[in-house]
Design an enzyme around this catalytic site. Structure first.
Site, PDB file in Angstrom:
ATOM      1  N   ASP A  27       0.829  -1.166   0.059  1.00 33.88           N
ATOM      2  CA  ASP A  27      -0.032  -0.127  -0.045  1.00 33.88           C
ATOM      3  C   ASP A  27       0.750   1.194  -0.096  1.00 33.88           C
ATOM      4  OD1 ASP A  27       1.015  -0.381   2.439  1.00 33.88           O
ATOM      5  OD2 ASP A  27      -0.957   0.233   3.616  1.00 33.88           O
ATOM      6  N   HIS A 212       8.879  -4.995  12.614  1.00 31.96           N
ATOM      7  CA  HIS A 212       9.174  -3.724  12.692  1.00 31.96           C
ATOM      8  C   HIS A 212       9.913  -3.478  13.809  1.00 31.96           C
ATOM      9  CE1 HIS A 212       6.879  -3.418   8.780  1.00 31.96           C
ATOM     10  NE2 HIS A 212       7.375  -1.884   8.728  1.00 31.96           N
ATOM     11  N   GLU A 215      13.064   1.212  14.758  1.00 28.39           N
ATOM     12  CA  GLU A 215      12.909   2.295  13.723  1.00 28.39           C
ATOM     13  C   GLU A 215      12.573   3.646  14.591  1.00 28.39           C
ATOM     14  OE1 GLU A 215      10.161   3.704   9.930  1.00 28.39           O
ATOM     15  OE2 GLU A 215       9.342   2.058  11.302  1.00 28.39           O
ATOM     16  N   ASP A 304      10.933   0.302   1.516  1.00 23.32           N
ATOM     17  CA  ASP A 304       9.867   0.666   2.357  1.00 23.32           C
ATOM     18  C   ASP A 304       8.557   1.122   1.716  1.00 23.32           C
ATOM     19  OD1 ASP A 304       8.706   0.638   5.042  1.00 23.32           O
ATOM     20  OD2 ASP A 304       9.476   2.553   5.619  1.00 23.32           O
TER      21      ASP A 304
END
EC number: 3.5.4.4
Length: 384
Positions: A27, A212, A215, A304
């Site tokens: 997306d 994840h 970050e 990403d």
């Protein structure tokens, strides 16, 4: 002439080099023109721009704005037009085509099935539509002379409570195009330990997952992802730099966690352009990937969100070549690192490395050397 000079790649060589991508959000990579067309087809009227060029600029500027609200709004628009089977098939097919055109030979693309249910699709229908799109994109890429294999990673959202359900979904489709599991979303306040049941289930099923981590939140996020959850890879992991001390004399001291990550060869899914947008680094030259490469961490280069960052794998490497003087040897090193870290079986990873990646770089290096030799001969002839 040194090999450093000999192997410095041109933009065309970087594009043609066989690259491997492990961290790319479905997306976050739509073509602006596709968003406009799908919005028209589905009656979605909230786009900030209806001209594709202007819309692409809007996405990049919103992602660069420093405003979390504007950044999150970008995904609201892309997800809004990805609610039907046909839309998901199209977006997935175009993703595979675009990556193949950019020289990517293997990609793992992630998405959250739970974000595509507003028009009545089931989780299974979402997965099957995306898988169909990836296969269609692979077929079209072959017809255009490009080779690519795309595997799907099913993502659960950290703030939601469906991680175990999505993990079970990933396991059911593990031999049908899905290669692993992921969790994403805001790290602060939503530690991966909230979803231990999902990770324990995946480990019992001998399945793969990435998290994840590291970050925005820092070392505790990385520690939890590895030691409590057992992640195979770290999505981003850029804050591992906080456990590495560079002294004035140039010597480097690794903390216990950084040493563990390096010693265990835990892959870091690093996304330089995205990391700049989120404030993890001030510039490409200051990005931790430079030091991590020198220290031989299992670093990989990724996109990403190609739309929001206005990037591609080739652009990421172009920026790193400019920042660190990387050569074709360095790009090959990152690509082999990524292929070693993929979630497909070992023999298939090995075949990609030996039959596709290494021969591809050998050909590019030979081509460059031939061009340099021809250029040198021409200069000598001119002087004579």
């Amino acid at each position: 002439m040194t090999s450093q000079i000999q192997n410095t790649p041109s933009s065309d060589q970087i594009r043609r080099a066989p690259k491997v991508l492990l961290h790319d959000h479905l997306d976050g990579g739509l073509r602006p023109g596709t968003i406009v067309e799908l919005a028209q087809e589905t009656g979605y009227s909230n786009l900030p721009e209806t001209d594709p060029d202007k819309l692409g600029i809007w996405f990049r500027e919103a992602a660069d704005s420093g405003s979390l609200e504007r950044y999150l709004e970008t995904f609201a628009h892309t997800c809004a037009v990805m609610q039907t089977r046909d839309a998901l098939v199209r977006v997935a097919a175009e993703c595979a085509e675009d990556l193949a055109e950019d020289g990517v030979v293997y990609a793992e693309v992630r998405y959250a099935p739970e974000q595509h249910l507003e028009a009545g699709l089931t989780l299974e229908e979402v997965v099957e539509a995306v898988n169909e799109g990836f296969r269609e994109g692979e077929r079209i890429a072959r017809e255009n002379g490009h080779r690519i294999r795309v595997g799907a990673l099913l993502t659960a959202m950290r703030h939601a409570a469906r991680a175990l359900e999505i993990a079970e979904l990933a396991n059911r489709y593990r031999d049908l195009g899905v290669v692993g599991f992921d969790i994403a979303g805001a790290e602060a306040g939503y530690p991966p330990t909230r979803h231990l049941d999902a990770f324990e289930y995946l480990k019992r099923e001998n399945n793969h997952f990435t998290i994840h981590a590291g970050e925005a939140f820092g070392l505790p996020s990385i520690w939890q992802a590895l030691q409590w959850c057992g992640a195979d890879r770290l999505g981003h992991g850029v804050r591992i730099i906080d456990d590495i001390q560079v002294h004035g004399d140039g010597s480097v001291e690794l903390g216990r966690l950084a040493s563990y990550v390096r010693d265990k060869r835990i892959p870091l899914e690093m996304c330089p352009s995205s990391n700049l947008q989120t404030g993890a680094a001030d510039s490409y030259a200051a990005h931790p990937i430079g030091l991590l490469r020198r220290l031989h961490f299992r670093a990989t280069v990724n996109t990403d969100n190609r739309l929001m960052s206005g990037t591609s794998m080739s652009r990421e490497f172009e920026r790193l070549v400019e920042a660190f003087g990387y050569t074709l040897d360095d790009i090959q090193w990152f690509s082999v690192n990524a292929m070693k870290s993929a979630f497909i079986p070992f023999d298939e990873r090995l075949a990609m490395i030996n039959d596709v990646i290494k021969p591809g770089y050998a050909e590019l290096k030979s081509e460059w050397l031939f061009q340099q030799t021809a250029s040198t001969r021409g200069s000598v002839g001119d002087q004579a």
